[in-house]
Design a protein around this motif. Structure first.
Motif, PDB file in Angstrom:
ATOM      1  N   LEU A  23      16.822  10.767  -9.615  1.00 13.86           N
ATOM      2  CA  LEU A  23      17.873   9.836 -10.060  1.00 13.86           C
ATOM      3  C   LEU A  23      18.116   8.749  -9.021  1.00 13.86           C
ATOM      4  O   LEU A  23      18.283   7.592  -9.364  1.00 13.86           O
ATOM      5  CB  LEU A  23      19.184  10.585 -10.283  1.00 13.86           C
ATOM      6  CG  LEU A  23      19.442  11.200 -11.633  1.00 13.86           C
ATOM      7  CD1 LEU A  23      20.777  11.920 -11.615  1.00 13.86           C
ATOM      8  CD2 LEU A  23      19.399  10.198 -12.741  1.00 13.86           C
ATOM      9  N   ARG A  56      18.036  15.239  -8.464  1.00 17.86           N
ATOM     10  CA  ARG A  56      18.934  14.311  -7.761  1.00 17.86           C
ATOM     11  C   ARG A  56      18.131  13.234  -7.034  1.00 17.86           C
ATOM     12  O   ARG A  56      18.495  12.062  -7.039  1.00 17.86           O
ATOM     13  CB  ARG A  56      19.831  15.084  -6.797  1.00 17.86           C
ATOM     14  CG  ARG A  56      20.918  14.240  -6.188  1.00 17.86           C
ATOM     15  CD  ARG A  56      21.889  15.014  -5.324  1.00 17.86           C
ATOM     16  NE  ARG A  56      21.247  15.814  -4.306  1.00 17.86           N
ATOM     17  CZ  ARG A  56      21.186  17.150  -4.316  1.00 17.86           C
ATOM     18  NH1 ARG A  56      21.736  17.823  -5.300  1.00 17.86           N
ATOM     19  NH2 ARG A  56      20.587  17.797  -3.351  1.00 17.86           N
ATOM     20  N   GLY A  98      20.930   5.776  -9.920  1.00 16.20           N
ATOM     21  CA  GLY A  98      21.072   6.621 -11.109  1.00 16.20           C
ATOM     22  C   GLY A  98      22.394   7.353 -11.131  1.00 16.20           C
ATOM     23  O   GLY A  98      23.038   7.467 -12.182  1.00 16.20           O
TER      24      GLY A  98
END
Length: 118
Positions: free
Chosen positions: A55, A52, A59
């Motif tokens: 990203l 996470r 993202g």
């Protein structure tokens, strides 16, 4: 990893919770693309955290945009359904009775007096 992120947010799970629940839920595994049931977690919870963070916010926004594009292409939602947002801002007040301190003291005083005279 992306499926775990979707499941985490859809079911309001923690990182540890979504990984543990994934191992016990065949539907979640099927949603994630698994053909067979696995009785072990797909990864460590820290791996999900790192993914996470890798990203980033951009993202995650791109994943959401691509998900909506695929849904429109597959005619699962109509493009005009994405033109407005409906927000429920209803506030539910809790029904809590607040005792006044003086009333509270008075009740205890009566209990004490009644106990002494009994």
């Amino acid at each position: 990893m992306i499926a775990l992120l979707y499941l985490k947010h859809a079911f309001n799970e923690s990182d540890e919770g979504v990984v543990a629940r994934w191992a016990d839920t065949p539907r979640w595994q099927f949603f994630s693309g698994c053909a067979y049931y696995e009785d072990r977690p797909p990864c460590d919870a820290t791996t999900l955290v790192k993914f996470r963070q890798l990203l980033g916010e951009e993202g995650v926004e791109e994943l959401l945009a691509q998900t909506l594009n695929v849904a429109v292409d597959l005619k699962l939602i109509k493009p005009q359904e994405l033109t407005r947002v409906i927000v429920d801002s209803t506030v539910q007040h809790k029904s809590i009775a607040h005792l006044r301190i003086s009333a509270h003291r008075g009740r205890h005083f009566r209990l004490i007096v009644d106990g002494i005279s009994a």
